[in-house]
Design a protein around this motif. Sequence first.
Motif, short mmCIF file in Angstrom:
data_model
loop_
_atom_site.label_atom_id
_atom_site.label_comp_id
_atom_site.label_asym_id
_atom_site.label_seq_id
_atom_site.Cartn_x
_atom_site.Cartn_y
_atom_site.Cartn_z
N ILE A 168 -9.05 2.32 2.66
CA ILE A 168 -9.08 3.16 3.86
C ILE A 168 -7.65 3.44 4.34
O ILE A 168 -7.27 4.58 4.59
CB ILE A 168 -9.89 2.48 4.99
N LEU A 169 -6.86 2.36 4.41
CA LEU A 169 -5.47 2.52 4.83
C LEU A 169 -4.71 3.44 3.88
O LEU A 169 -3.92 4.28 4.31
CB LEU A 169 -4.78 1.15 4.88
N ALA A 170 -4.97 3.26 2.59
CA ALA A 170 -4.25 4.07 1.60
C ALA A 170 -4.50 5.55 1.84
O ALA A 170 -3.59 6.37 1.72
CB ALA A 170 -4.67 3.68 0.19
N ASN A 171 -5.74 5.89 2.21
CA ASN A 171 -6.05 7.30 2.50
C ASN A 171 -5.26 7.82 3.68
O ASN A 171 -4.76 8.95 3.66
CB ASN A 171 -7.54 7.45 2.77
N ILE A 172 -5.17 6.99 4.72
CA ILE A 172 -4.43 7.43 5.91
C ILE A 172 -2.95 7.60 5.58
O ILE A 172 -2.31 8.61 5.91
CB ILE A 172 -4.62 6.42 7.07
N ILE A 173 -2.41 6.60 4.86
CA ILE A 173 -0.99 6.66 4.48
C ILE A 173 -0.72 7.86 3.59
O ILE A 173 0.28 8.55 3.71
CB ILE A 173 -0.57 5.34 3.81
N MET A 174 -1.69 8.13 2.70
CA MET A 174 -1.56 9.28 1.81
C MET A 174 -1.46 10.58 2.60
O MET A 174 -0.64 11.45 2.28
CB MET A 174 -2.77 9.32 0.88
N LEU A 175 -2.27 10.69 3.66
CA LEU A 175 -2.24 11.90 4.48
C LEU A 175 -0.87 12.07 5.13
O LEU A 175 -0.27 13.15 5.09
CB LEU A 175 -3.33 11.83 5.56
N ILE A 176 -0.34 10.97 5.70
CA ILE A 176 0.95 11.06 6.38
C ILE A 176 2.05 11.39 5.39
O ILE A 176 2.83 12.33 5.58
CB ILE A 176 1.26 9.73 7.11
N LEU A 177 2.10 10.62 4.29
CA LEU A 177 3.16 10.85 3.30
C LEU A 177 3.03 12.25 2.71
O LEU A 177 4.03 12.92 2.46
CB LEU A 177 3.07 9.81 2.18
N GLY A 178 1.79 12.67 2.50
CA GLY A 178 1.57 13.98 1.90
C GLY A 178 2.09 15.10 2.78
O GLY A 178 2.72 16.04 2.31
N LEU A 179 1.86 14.97 4.10
CA LEU A 179 2.32 16.03 5.02
C LEU A 179 3.83 16.16 4.96
O LEU A 179 4.37 17.27 4.96
CB LEU A 179 1.87 15.71 6.45
N TYR A 180 4.52 15.00 4.93
CA TYR A 180 5.98 15.07 4.80
C TYR A 180 6.38 15.51 3.42
O TYR A 180 7.27 16.34 3.24
CB TYR A 180 6.60 13.70 5.13
N ILE B 184 0.84 -1.20 0.00
CA ILE B 184 0.00 0.00 0.00
C ILE B 184 0.87 1.25 0.00
O ILE B 184 0.63 2.19 -0.76
CB ILE B 184 -0.97 0.02 1.21
N VAL B 185 1.91 1.25 0.85
CA VAL B 185 2.80 2.41 0.89
C VAL B 185 3.42 2.64 -0.50
O VAL B 185 3.42 3.76 -1.03
CB VAL B 185 3.91 2.23 1.95
N ALA B 186 3.90 1.55 -1.10
CA ALA B 186 4.50 1.66 -2.43
C ALA B 186 3.47 2.20 -3.43
O ALA B 186 3.77 3.08 -4.24
CB ALA B 186 5.03 0.31 -2.90
N GLY B 187 2.26 1.66 -3.36
CA GLY B 187 1.21 2.10 -4.28
C GLY B 187 0.90 3.58 -4.10
O GLY B 187 0.75 4.32 -5.08
N VAL B 188 0.83 4.03 -2.84
CA VAL B 188 0.52 5.44 -2.59
C VAL B 188 1.66 6.33 -3.10
O VAL B 188 1.41 7.34 -3.76
CB VAL B 188 0.27 5.67 -1.07
N ILE B 189 2.90 5.92 -2.84
CA ILE B 189 4.03 6.73 -3.32
C ILE B 189 4.02 6.80 -4.85
O ILE B 189 4.08 7.88 -5.45
CB ILE B 189 5.37 6.15 -2.82
N LEU B 190 3.88 5.62 -5.49
CA LEU B 190 3.85 5.60 -6.95
C LEU B 190 2.70 6.44 -7.47
O LEU B 190 2.84 7.18 -8.45
CB LEU B 190 3.68 4.16 -7.45
N GLY B 191 1.55 6.31 -6.80
CA GLY B 191 0.37 7.06 -7.23
C GLY B 191 0.58 8.56 -7.14
O GLY B 191 0.25 9.30 -8.06
N ILE B 192 1.15 9.00 -6.03
CA ILE B 192 1.36 10.45 -5.85
C ILE B 192 2.32 10.95 -6.93
O ILE B 192 2.07 11.96 -7.58
CB ILE B 192 1.92 10.76 -4.44
N ILE B 193 3.41 10.20 -7.16
CA ILE B 193 4.39 10.64 -8.17
C ILE B 193 3.75 10.64 -9.56
O ILE B 193 3.85 11.61 -10.31
CB ILE B 193 5.63 9.74 -8.14
N ALA B 194 3.07 9.54 -9.88
CA ALA B 194 2.45 9.45 -11.21
C ALA B 194 1.42 10.54 -11.39
O ALA B 194 1.34 11.18 -12.44
CB ALA B 194 1.82 8.08 -11.41
N GLY B 195 0.62 10.76 -10.33
CA GLY B 195 -0.41 11.79 -10.42
C GLY B 195 0.20 13.16 -10.64
O GLY B 195 -0.28 13.96 -11.44
#
Lengths: 492, 318, 182
Positions: free
Chosen positions: A363-375, A23-34
């Motif tokens: 649900i987890l992806a959203n939470i992880i997205m918030l944390i990663l996004g803040l950093y 999930i963390v990898a997916g969120v990171i890849l998603g943010i970068i790709a987006g």
Amino acid sequence: MDLINNLLLGFSSLAGWQPILIIVAGVILGIIAGAMPGLSPSTAVALLVPFSYTMEPGMALILLTSIYIASNYGGSITAVLINTPGTPSAAVTTLDGYPLTQKGEAGKGLGTALVASTIGGAVGVLILILFAVPLAKIALQFSSADYFALALFGLATVASMGSGNIAKALIAILFGLLIKTIGIDPISGVSRFTFGMDELYDGFNLIPALIGLFAVSVVFAKVEEWKMGSKGLVEVSNKLPSFSEFWKIKMTILRSSVIGTIIGIFPGAGATIASFISYDVAKRSSKTPEQFGKGSLEGVAAAEGANSSSVGGALVPLLALGIPGSATDAVLLGAFMLHDLNPGPLLFRDSPEIVYGIFTSLILANIIMLILGLYGNRAFIKVVSVPAKIMYPMILAIAIIGSFAVNGSLFDVAACIGFGVIGWLFKRFGYPVAPVVLGIVLGKMIEENYRRAVMMHGYSSFFMDKVSLVMLSLAAISFIYPIIKQLRKKNK
Amino acid sequence: MKTFKMLFLALTLVSMLLVGTSYGAFPKKPIKLIVYTKPGGAIDVFARKFQKIAKKYTDTTFVVVNKTGAGGVVAMKHVLSKRADGYMLAAVTRSNIGKMVSSKSNLKVDQFNWMAMMVSDPEAVITNRNQAINTWAQIVADAKAKGGNQLWVGPAAGGNDHIMALKTWQKAGIKAKWIPYGSGGKAMAALMGGHGVAYVGNPGDVIGKPDLKVAAISSKNRLTGKFANVPTFTELGIKNHDSEIMWRGFMTKKGIPAEAQTFYDKLFAKMNSDSDWQGYIQNLGANPIFYKQAKFTSIVKNDREVFTNTLKEIGAIK
Amino acid sequence: MEINISEGLNLALFSLLLIIIEGSAAWWIAKNRRDMLGSFLVPATLIVFSLILWAVSRSFPDEDIGPIVIPQLWGTLIVVFCGYVILTIVRRKADVDPKTGNLKMLAVVVFLLLVYFFAMDIIGYFLSSFLFLGTLMYVLTYRNHKVIWSISAGWVLFSYLIFFKMLYIALPLGVIYETFFE
């Protein structure tokens, strides 16, 4: 109680470090790709499908859906910082996000986008989990006449985008609509305005047009302006919005999340239309509508809340019926089939661990997205302080590779450059470019549903149906009202 | 000048060496498998299944390359633009032949080597279980009652499914309206929502969608497995309507080396008798087959004629 | 006899005629409304574009709610609204053109972009991107050579690893490479 048991089952399938890492990898890849113009959610997911083939089915789908949800947020980062929407729906985010950066308040723009995306994403997923089946059934009842009315309603939002001159905003949207008639007409099978070019058979792709109109045109305009120092574009603060600022826009975020989810449910409507409509509604119901277009936090929240929540909405028809609700859904459907799974009601019965695994991972992806996004925001914001003379060549290089990546075609690259020139001219002479994107997005939906409705039940179909009648009236009012307002202003 | 000559000589030598390697046993390097949709499309899934199962029979890797555009015309032109050395294989379906015609491209059937037809997927009329009209007999009765105003939904005009619908109406002696949607999925959603009476597609379309059922298929024999209870048109009293299919297969550019041809013939024969491969295709509600060049080419030629005639009939081309 | 203006020579002549009309109108504007020439050319060109598509659309099959209706509707509306904008120019009620900036520099950038586009097909994506980025930064008067070349090389490496290797995007390798190495 079944639901709770199933969700627990879903959570248990995520136990261990491997699913969390995915999930963390997916969120990171998603943010970068987006954030990367060209890698829209559907392209990003499509490019990762071959990679996920080697994975276990459940994990593969968790990876892809995490990318899907995070990439809708990622699009806002470049939209806010450099006026370049990373995803089509983030075109709306630029309207207020970039003015914030120009004012030196990029942190507020990014922070609002992140929080609105997280809440929107969560609302969308919650609605998906609780009401997927009944909502999907309602969506099916929508006829072509209703879709046509919905599209017209989307068209009417152009009124809130023009910078004063409504005629020019209308010309811009009509240009987008006309461009979209190029290519094969699925209703009759005739190819239109292709001039014998195979590349035009499918019409202009949205992504290269989007990158050209927004990113390339801005570079052209800045080069013409020629005020590049060796320092960064602007002095920026990475200060987040305060809690009271968030509290003020809470209703906007919630409203846009609901709007986004509902529009996402209808197959074919999608994140972009959701953002435009949500922005329009937010502006009309705002206490400070004059701030829209000048850096309103509400504007950013409306756009981002809607496009992130539309992900949950779009997954409703896919998971409940096996019908893809968006371009990304169509790719996900292929990913399911690659693993010999068929989404639809039977999947809930036969492989609940997969369905509920996806739910809980979202649900987890959203939470992880918030944390990663803040950093991440602290790092992203540095982009703005890169000197313009390095920044602009980089934007062009990203624009080129991004348009190429959509289909692996040099034609798209040429189209991107062409739209860059058009966008530069449009902006120079006071024509807003966001309506062009809206026109391209809505063109097919308007034409196909209009013609289909008439083919099915004649011209009366638009007035026989209550839903379409209500929406048509709303669209008419929102078209006419701003024109009357402008005329009144002139007479004063 | 001297260095230039030396460089030229070196380049010539290198290129001769490289060309030289393409003689002899086949294959000596990975083979590109061209797919005309994005990853995740139906034909892409097909190609990747092939790629995976082919590993059992050859050490050569197949690299899937997605070349999208104009419903396959861009991919076909890409194949033509490369050397016919056998290192580029393309996954094709019947709808590509339709696009060759409707896009007015100058592609010709003879430019390609139609190597293997591997899947025969019968065309089917699909209905909504929850609607009053859901069997073939009810469709016919309703069509006669509505006198040409019965609505059939499906993908774009001029495609496989539209042609199937036109033929079905003609053979059954009924009239109805074809309501085209942007994709098969959207048309199925319309059928589920009760906006039409029938959808035309393939049996595999209803998998995972319990509301939908296959009312009739165009096939000589019934399918096996989960579709065993679906009647054929012949059983329903419609004669000569048993061979409307959607096929999938592989082709290359014409004129590949003989050893490449032998390699592929052997590989496809092995694939066709592989149980995983057969299972995958039967799960889609289709039939695994292996038609070699001669038969495949004549099918493609016939299809091209059918598409040309139909597209002219509905006014899509002149 | 009806003249078919939707195809071939007739279409070319029709388009030429439209462009001549636009040109003469532009000449008049240039003489009388010098500061609004650009503001005139944008809607005027859109009108010409719409009329050409309108002419082409006459060859589409003419059926009830057929493929002609919608494109002609959008085209007509463009002509109406652009006509309105032009009217405001003629009546001197429009805003004057924005000041022109460094158009020469912009022309150079667009030219470089086009060279980059065509070079990709010949020398391949990687080499042309490296040269494009370096040259463009130099043209934009950036002079820290270390930064210029490390950024260009960094981009090439990034696009190779992420796009070419990981995401399997078939970036063009160029005809030169393909003739000798494939």
